[in-house]
Design a protein around this motif. Structure first.
Motif, short mmCIF file in Angstrom:
data_model
loop_
_atom_site.label_atom_id
_atom_site.label_comp_id
_atom_site.label_asym_id
_atom_site.label_seq_id
_atom_site.Cartn_x
_atom_site.Cartn_y
_atom_site.Cartn_z
N ASN A 204 108.84 68.97 136.30
CA ASN A 204 108.20 70.15 136.88
C ASN A 204 106.68 70.05 136.92
O ASN A 204 106.03 70.74 137.68
CB ASN A 204 108.60 71.41 136.11
CG ASN A 204 110.05 71.75 136.36
OD1 ASN A 204 110.60 71.44 137.43
ND2 ASN A 204 110.70 72.36 135.39
N MET B 268 116.11 66.13 148.84
CA MET B 268 116.03 67.01 147.68
C MET B 268 115.86 68.45 148.11
O MET B 268 116.45 69.36 147.57
CB MET B 268 114.84 66.61 146.80
CG MET B 268 115.07 65.38 145.97
SD MET B 268 113.75 65.27 144.75
CE MET B 268 112.96 63.80 145.26
N HIS B 269 115.03 68.62 149.13
CA HIS B 269 114.71 69.98 149.57
C HIS B 269 115.94 70.66 150.18
O HIS B 269 116.20 71.83 149.96
CB HIS B 269 113.58 69.91 150.60
CG HIS B 269 113.02 71.25 150.95
ND1 HIS B 269 112.51 72.10 150.00
CD2 HIS B 269 112.90 71.89 152.14
CE1 HIS B 269 112.09 73.21 150.59
NE2 HIS B 269 112.32 73.10 151.89
N ARG B 270 116.70 69.86 150.96
CA ARG B 270 117.82 70.46 151.67
C ARG B 270 119.08 70.56 150.82
O ARG B 270 119.76 71.58 150.84
CB ARG B 270 118.15 69.62 152.92
CG ARG B 270 117.10 69.66 153.97
CD ARG B 270 117.05 71.04 154.63
NE ARG B 270 115.93 71.15 155.56
CZ ARG B 270 115.92 70.62 156.77
NH1 ARG B 270 116.97 69.95 157.19
NH2 ARG B 270 114.89 70.76 157.56
N LYS C 212 118.46 70.11 144.93
CA LYS C 212 117.26 70.56 144.22
C LYS C 212 117.39 70.38 142.71
O LYS C 212 116.47 70.69 141.97
CB LYS C 212 117.01 72.04 144.52
CG LYS C 212 116.45 72.25 145.90
CD LYS C 212 115.92 73.65 146.10
CE LYS C 212 115.44 73.78 147.54
NZ LYS C 212 114.89 75.04 147.89
N SER C 213 118.53 69.90 142.25
CA SER C 213 118.78 69.88 140.81
C SER C 213 117.77 69.02 140.06
O SER C 213 117.29 68.00 140.56
CB SER C 213 120.18 69.36 140.52
OG SER C 213 120.19 67.96 140.54
N THR C 214 117.43 69.49 138.87
CA THR C 214 116.48 68.75 138.04
C THR C 214 117.04 67.38 137.69
O THR C 214 116.29 66.43 137.52
CB THR C 214 116.18 69.52 136.75
OG1 THR C 214 116.10 70.90 137.07
CG2 THR C 214 114.87 69.07 136.14
N ARG D 36 116.24 64.96 140.51
CA ARG D 36 114.81 64.68 140.52
C ARG D 36 114.42 63.82 139.32
O ARG D 36 113.64 62.89 139.43
CB ARG D 36 114.02 65.98 140.52
CG ARG D 36 113.98 66.63 141.89
CD ARG D 36 113.08 67.83 141.88
NE ARG D 36 113.78 69.00 141.38
CZ ARG D 36 113.17 70.07 140.89
NH1 ARG D 36 111.86 70.08 140.79
NH2 ARG D 36 113.86 71.11 140.49
N PHE E 289 107.99 66.69 147.76
CA PHE E 289 108.92 67.80 147.54
C PHE E 289 108.18 69.07 147.15
O PHE E 289 108.47 70.16 147.65
CB PHE E 289 109.92 67.39 146.45
CG PHE E 289 110.85 68.48 146.01
CD1 PHE E 289 111.90 68.89 146.82
CD2 PHE E 289 110.68 69.10 144.78
CE1 PHE E 289 112.75 69.89 146.42
CE2 PHE E 289 111.53 70.10 144.37
CZ PHE E 289 112.58 70.50 145.19
N GLN F 151 108.18 72.65 149.24
CA GLN F 151 108.56 73.96 148.69
C GLN F 151 107.51 75.02 148.96
O GLN F 151 107.81 76.21 148.89
CB GLN F 151 108.81 73.82 147.20
CG GLN F 151 110.16 73.18 146.94
CD GLN F 151 110.60 73.41 145.52
OE1 GLN F 151 109.86 73.13 144.59
NE2 GLN F 151 111.80 73.91 145.33
#
Lengths: 300, 320
Positions: free
Chosen positions: A292, B122-124, B127-129, B132, B203, B207
């Motif tokens: 993050n 990732m955006h579409r 999105k999971s951590t 990523r 990404f 967002q």
């Protein structure tokens, strides 16, 4: 009605499936090499040659890990197909821990102090000094590395932990910038109340600002630690001596010690795996935090 | 900022007026021009030491050394611009420049395209951590480790990549060992290491694009491709510029991967500019020449950053 929505969504689902396949491929490309690292580390060196494509460990053995951790004699290592080159793993591990910890602690703490002065104190020239600090972000590390090496050498600090740590110890422009952003956004009220009660800046810094910014400070410390753990160029220049050699340098020395063509592959992979272990552990514990923070850290 | 700092002092009377602390303002006004200067100096003192000792002085000294002849023993002797004229006649320098540019081009090209694709995915959909995080993992592991890992996987004899290629019927390739493949291979390794990180930066930019713009495009009946080129790309420009600046500057300074795998070889095929500086300084003890080389690298990087910012108007967003 339900049937119509399903039929309307169907082509979209195919696209989603295609997208997920791509995601899976990307994940496989990312993860598979690490698994291959583990597979090689668990193989016996002599068996690797004849089983190059075997997906499971060739002639499963803990030998490589034992060798790296110094639990195997040279004779055993050579019998196991090792080159006999040694890696003083525990010493390098200790050095890496000391180096990364000292530089992270110093850099984050001193940068936090400076960020406090830039964000919460009023003084003439504040923004100009900050701008000058920021411009150093532009200077490429190689450019300062040569003069810094000469300075460390003149100070007689080559091959000492001090010589390795000093350039990283006091600040980086990025760390100051990162923390200043958070300090700027903190509310003044608590600080004001404390000041009315007669608290001085030092107490405000330690008892109000630092605790309130614990989250960004922890994130910065984590990113700094990972960066320092992985640092190679500076320790290569200044920390060649066995006593201060860190893991990254140790691994490259281990690789170059063995003659070409007779590399101790399983030993090398076991070594890299163990050297990366702290990063894997930090990642499992704080992965979300790191992930993050990337969006922010990129905005340098 | 200034409004932030001035305002609360007045408001502070609110909470503890009867404590008699109000006499402070008299003293305050006398020192207000200097503000908290004394305490501020205390707080920035360590950072100033670090700045002066390890950034400012080295920068000046590096420029000075570039005009000298200096082998670590003895004193530097001033020789004017001789280092620079020698560099321009130095074939190895031009070779290093060419090799570096080839690396930068390959690295940036593939990395940006792949990272953009990953960021869109990732955006579409993902999105999971976890996704990523997994993609970020190679970036968190040391360059040296990544280099050794791929050195093994791309080994001519025993590497799994060559093994798979020979199953498929392709000829084996000496990835790190051939002049033709050394730089593309090193570029590939670093693309692998950085693609997740770069994708995350993009990404983050994706967002920040407001959703209603996509809804409008959707209502207007724009195709996904059209939406991508007319909505996503223009609004992503500031982030893309940033990513480009960061990656170009980073890839000009590639060293670790080269040092661990090819050490600049075979022959001069992968001797990038930073490797050349390193060899001049520490292999040949020619610190003056090496300093001049790093001044040139510094100037190039500053120009690259400047041009990219200006040309692509990186500071402005179309949203404003």
């Amino acid at each position: 009605m339900t049937t119509s929505t399903i039929s309307r969504k169907k082509p979209l689902n195919w696209r989603r499936i295609g997208a997920w396949v791509l995601v899976a491929v990307a994940l496989a490309i990312t993860i598979a090499p690490f698994l291959w690292m583990l597979r090689t580390a668990l193989s016996s060196n002599s068996a690797l040659a004849s089983n190059a494509g075997n997906l499971l460990p060739a002639d499963f053995s803990w030998g490589a890990f034992k060798r790296v951790l110094g639990l195997q004699t040279t004779e055993e290592a050579i019998a196991d197909g090792g080159s006999g080159a040694a890696i003083n793993f525990w010493l390098y591990l200790r050095n890496s821990i000391i180096f990364a910890t000292i530089t992270t602690a110093g850099q984050v703490f001193f940068s936090a102090m400076a960020a406090y002065a830039f964000a919460r104190l009023r003084w003439p020239g504040r923004n100009k000094v900050f701008a000058v600090f920021l411009t150093t972000m532009m200077v490429p590390p190689i450019f300062t590395a040569l003069p810094n090496f000469l300075m460390i050498k003149n100070l007689g600090l080559l091959n000492t932990m001090a010589g390795m740590s000093l350039p990283f110890l006091f600040m980086t422009p990025f760390a100051i910038f990162f923390l200043r952003q958070f300090f700027l956004s903190m509310s003044r009220e608590v600080e004001e109340a404390a000041m009315l009660d007669g608290a001085k800046h030092l107490r405000i810094f330690f008892q109000i600002v630092l605790p309130n910014a614990a989250a960004p400070i922890a994130t910065l410390a984590l990113l700094t630690f990972i960066g320092q753990w992985n640092e190679y160029f500076w320790p290569l220049l200044v920390g060649q001596d066995e006593n201060v050699r860190v893991l990254t340098v140790g691994l490259s020395v281990f690789k170059s010690q063995s003659p070409q063509g007779a590399l101790d592959w399983s030993g090398l992979m076991a070594g890299t795996l163990v050297a990366a272990l702290p990063i894997f552990l930090l990642f499992i514990a704080f992965g979300k935090k790191v992930v993050n923070s990337i969006g922010f850290s990129g905005i340098k | 900022m200034t409004t932030l700092t001035k305002q609360p002092r007045k408001a502070s009377g609110r909470s503890g007026g009867n404590h008699g602390r109000k006499l402070q303002p008299v003293k305050r006004s006398m020192t207000s021009r200097l503000g908290d200067l004394k305490i501020a100096l205390f707080f920035i003192f360590p950072a100033v030491i670090g700045f002066v000792a390890f950034f400012l002085i080295p920068t000046i000294r590096g420029i000075y050394l570039s005009f000298t002849e200096y082998s670590i023993l003895g004193e530097p002797t001033w020789i004017g611009i001789k280092n620079y004229t020698a560099i321009f006649a130095d074939e190895l320098f031009w070779n290093a420049m060419g090799v570096t540019l080839q690396y930068v081009g390959l690295n940036i090209g593939f990395q940006t395209v792949i990272a953009l694709g990953l960021a869109l995915l990732m955006h579409r959909v993902a999105k999971s951590t976890f996704v990523r995080g997994a993609l970020l993992l190679p970036f968190l592991v040391a360059n040296v480790i990544v280099a050794l890992l791929w050195f093994w996987m791309l080994d001519y004899q025993l590497g799994i990549v060559n093994e798979v290629m020979s199953w498929v019927g392709l000829p084996r390739v000496a990835f790190f060992g051939s002049e033709q493949w050394a730089i593309p291979t090193i570029a590939f390794v670093n693309v692998w290491r950085h693609m997740g990180y770069t994708a995350l930066l993009i990404f983050a930019g994706l967002q920040s694009i407001p959703n209603h713009l996509y809804e409008v495009a959707n209502l207007d009946g724009a195709s996904p491709t059209r939406t991508f080129w007319s909505v996503t790309m223009p609004l992503l420009r500031p982030v893309l510029v940033l990513v480009l600046v960061v990656t170009v500057i980073g890839s000009f300074q590639v060293f670790d991967t080269v040092a661990v795998t090819t050490n600049g070889g075979p022959v001069n095929a992968s001797r990038v500019i930073q490797m050349y500086i390193y060899q001049k300084a520490f292999g040949e003890s020619d610190f003056g020449y090496a300093s001049a080389l790093s001044v040139i690298l510094f100037v190039i990087l500053a120009l690259v950053a400047f041009v990219q910012m200006k040309f692509l108007k990186g500071n402005e967003s179309d949203l404003d």
